[in-house]
Design a protein around this motif. Sequence first.
Motif, PDB file in Angstrom:
ATOM      1  N   PHE A  22      -3.426  -2.077  -8.680  1.00 42.71           N
ATOM      2  CA  PHE A  22      -4.571  -2.144  -7.777  1.00 42.71           C
ATOM      3  C   PHE A  22      -4.990  -0.766  -7.267  1.00 42.71           C
ATOM      4  O   PHE A  22      -6.182  -0.528  -7.042  1.00 42.71           O
ATOM      5  CB  PHE A  22      -4.302  -3.114  -6.632  1.00 42.71           C
ATOM      6  CG  PHE A  22      -4.412  -4.546  -7.072  1.00 42.71           C
ATOM      7  CD1 PHE A  22      -5.645  -5.138  -7.232  1.00 42.71           C
ATOM      8  CD2 PHE A  22      -3.276  -5.295  -7.348  1.00 42.71           C
ATOM      9  CE1 PHE A  22      -5.766  -6.455  -7.660  1.00 42.71           C
ATOM     10  CE2 PHE A  22      -3.377  -6.607  -7.778  1.00 42.71           C
ATOM     11  CZ  PHE A  22      -4.627  -7.184  -7.941  1.00 42.71           C
ATOM     12  N   ALA A  23      -4.050   0.152  -7.096  1.00 46.07           N
ATOM     13  CA  ALA A  23      -4.429   1.514  -6.722  1.00 46.07           C
ATOM     14  C   ALA A  23      -5.212   2.156  -7.866  1.00 46.07           C
ATOM     15  O   ALA A  23      -6.188   2.881  -7.628  1.00 46.07           O
ATOM     16  CB  ALA A  23      -3.194   2.347  -6.374  1.00 46.07           C
ATOM     17  N   GLY A  24      -4.806   1.872  -9.086  1.00 47.13           N
ATOM     18  CA  GLY A  24      -5.532   2.409 -10.245  1.00 47.13           C
ATOM     19  C   GLY A  24      -6.948   1.877 -10.331  1.00 47.13           C
ATOM     20  O   GLY A  24      -7.910   2.658 -10.439  1.00 47.13           O
ATOM     21  N   TYR A  70     -11.316  -2.387  -1.318  1.00 47.21           N
ATOM     22  CA  TYR A  70     -10.658  -3.701  -1.235  1.00 47.21           C
ATOM     23  C   TYR A  70      -9.356  -3.723  -2.015  1.00 47.21           C
ATOM     24  O   TYR A  70      -8.449  -4.499  -1.703  1.00 47.21           O
ATOM     25  CB  TYR A  70     -11.538  -4.808  -1.808  1.00 47.21           C
ATOM     26  CG  TYR A  70     -12.815  -5.115  -1.088  1.00 47.21           C
ATOM     27  CD1 TYR A  70     -12.996  -4.839   0.260  1.00 47.21           C
ATOM     28  CD2 TYR A  70     -13.857  -5.711  -1.763  1.00 47.21           C
ATOM     29  CE1 TYR A  70     -14.180  -5.138   0.900  1.00 47.21           C
ATOM     30  CE2 TYR A  70     -15.047  -6.026  -1.135  1.00 47.21           C
ATOM     31  CZ  TYR A  70     -15.197  -5.736   0.198  1.00 47.21           C
ATOM     32  OH  TYR A  70     -16.378  -6.041   0.820  1.00 47.21           O
ATOM     33  N   GLU A  71      -9.282  -2.921  -3.046  1.00 45.81           N
ATOM     34  CA  GLU A  71      -8.077  -2.884  -3.873  1.00 45.81           C
ATOM     35  C   GLU A  71      -7.130  -1.760  -3.462  1.00 45.81           C
ATOM     36  O   GLU A  71      -5.916  -1.952  -3.431  1.00 45.81           O
ATOM     37  CB  GLU A  71      -8.468  -2.732  -5.345  1.00 45.81           C
ATOM     38  CG  GLU A  71      -9.212  -3.938  -5.863  1.00 45.81           C
ATOM     39  CD  GLU A  71      -9.720  -3.786  -7.278  1.00 45.81           C
ATOM     40  OE1 GLU A  71     -10.016  -4.820  -7.885  1.00 45.81           O
ATOM     41  OE2 GLU A  71      -9.825  -2.646  -7.785  1.00 45.81           O
ATOM     42  N   LEU A  72      -7.676  -0.606  -3.152  1.00 45.69           N
ATOM     43  CA  LEU A  72      -6.828   0.557  -2.859  1.00 45.69           C
ATOM     44  C   LEU A  72      -6.087   0.433  -1.532  1.00 45.69           C
ATOM     45  O   LEU A  72      -4.875   0.684  -1.467  1.00 45.69           O
ATOM     46  CB  LEU A  72      -7.660   1.845  -2.886  1.00 45.69           C
ATOM     47  CG  LEU A  72      -6.881   3.133  -2.626  1.00 45.69           C
ATOM     48  CD1 LEU A  72      -5.771   3.324  -3.658  1.00 45.69           C
ATOM     49  CD2 LEU A  72      -7.823   4.323  -2.625  1.00 45.69           C
ATOM     50  N   ALA A  88       0.167  -7.700   0.610  1.00 47.86           N
ATOM     51  CA  ALA A  88       0.269  -8.798  -0.355  1.00 47.86           C
ATOM     52  C   ALA A  88      -0.730  -9.907  -0.030  1.00 47.86           C
ATOM     53  O   ALA A  88      -1.351 -10.474  -0.941  1.00 47.86           O
ATOM     54  CB  ALA A  88       1.694  -9.348  -0.387  1.00 47.86           C
ATOM     55  N   LEU A  89      -0.901 -10.213   1.249  1.00 46.85           N
ATOM     56  CA  LEU A  89      -1.884 -11.229   1.647  1.00 46.85           C
ATOM     57  C   LEU A  89      -3.293 -10.791   1.272  1.00 46.85           C
ATOM     58  O   LEU A  89      -4.076 -11.579   0.724  1.00 46.85           O
ATOM     59  CB  LEU A  89      -1.803 -11.490   3.151  1.00 46.85           C
ATOM     60  CG  LEU A  89      -0.668 -12.371   3.633  1.00 46.85           C
ATOM     61  CD1 LEU A  89      -0.543 -12.298   5.155  1.00 46.85           C
ATOM     62  CD2 LEU A  89      -0.882 -13.807   3.184  1.00 46.85           C
ATOM     63  N   ALA A  90      -3.626  -9.555   1.570  1.00 45.02           N
ATOM     64  CA  ALA A  90      -4.967  -9.050   1.251  1.00 45.02           C
ATOM     65  C   ALA A  90      -5.183  -9.012  -0.263  1.00 45.02           C
ATOM     66  O   ALA A  90      -6.237  -9.422  -0.757  1.00 45.02           O
ATOM     67  CB  ALA A  90      -5.168  -7.668   1.862  1.00 45.02           C
ATOM     68  N   LEU A  91      -4.197  -8.530  -0.996  1.00 39.65           N
ATOM     69  CA  LEU A  91      -4.341  -8.468  -2.454  1.00 39.65           C
ATOM     70  C   LEU A  91      -4.363  -9.853  -3.085  1.00 39.65           C
ATOM     71  O   LEU A  91      -4.982 -10.047  -4.129  1.00 39.65           O
ATOM     72  CB  LEU A  91      -3.245  -7.613  -3.080  1.00 39.65           C
ATOM     73  CG  LEU A  91      -3.445  -6.116  -2.947  1.00 39.65           C
ATOM     74  CD1 LEU A  91      -2.275  -5.363  -3.568  1.00 39.65           C
ATOM     75  CD2 LEU A  91      -4.761  -5.665  -3.562  1.00 39.65           C
ATOM     76  N   PHE A  92      -3.712 -10.814  -2.465  1.00 39.21           N
ATOM     77  CA  PHE A  92      -3.788 -12.187  -2.983  1.00 39.21           C
ATOM     78  C   PHE A  92      -5.231 -12.658  -2.925  1.00 39.21           C
ATOM     79  O   PHE A  92      -5.752 -13.211  -3.900  1.00 39.21           O
ATOM     80  CB  PHE A  92      -2.874 -13.127  -2.210  1.00 39.21           C
ATOM     81  CG  PHE A  92      -3.033 -14.565  -2.634  1.00 39.21           C
ATOM     82  CD1 PHE A  92      -2.540 -14.995  -3.856  1.00 39.21           C
ATOM     83  CD2 PHE A  92      -3.700 -15.468  -1.830  1.00 39.21           C
ATOM     84  CE1 PHE A  92      -2.706 -16.317  -4.277  1.00 39.21           C
ATOM     85  CE2 PHE A  92      -3.871 -16.789  -2.235  1.00 39.21           C
ATOM     86  CZ  PHE A  92      -3.369 -17.211  -3.453  1.00 39.21           C
ATOM     87  N   ALA A  93      -5.902 -12.435  -1.795  1.00 40.35           N
ATOM     88  CA  ALA A  93      -7.306 -12.848  -1.670  1.00 40.35           C
ATOM     89  C   ALA A  93      -8.183 -12.108  -2.674  1.00 40.35           C
ATOM     90  O   ALA A  93      -9.022 -12.718  -3.350  1.00 40.35           O
ATOM     91  CB  ALA A  93      -7.802 -12.593  -0.246  1.00 40.35           C
TER      92      ALA A  93
END
Length: 148
Positions: A22-24, A70-72, A88-93
């Motif tokens: 997600f950082a990439g 939103y990803e970084l 993890a919660l934010a990246l799940f969404a």
Amino acid sequence: MRTRSVPPRLITAVRLLLFAVFAGYGTIKLLGGQYDYGDWVISNRTQDGTSVVWAFYGYSPVYGRFTGLYELVPALLLLSRRTATLGALALFAVSLNITVMDFAYGYPMVKYFSLAYTLLCLFLVAQDRDRLLAAFWHRPERDGGKAH
């Protein structure tokens, strides 16, 4: 507190993998990549779903780059144990949205990768379910249950 059956090293490895992915992607978007920016003429009758989506997100360079945040930002939260659950919660969404979009618009193989990332985010959230339940749904008993 219950004991974990999942080795902490596995949890760390999943956090680092999701951080890298997600950082990439977030960095690529922030630098102006991935979406179709600029002049173009596109029709959903002549283009596949992938091209239409990339053009839509690229229509506004500001919005396209904002999706990179939103990803970084949540990916960076995965690097600290104290903020990993929030990340993890934010990246799940975020990843759930990406997965639905990938399947709905007929993306090629990448849709299976996004599904795997979504499940890995869910795995991380599940590892902290007791903390989440304690924080949001269980009220601790204070002073014999009396409210002050």
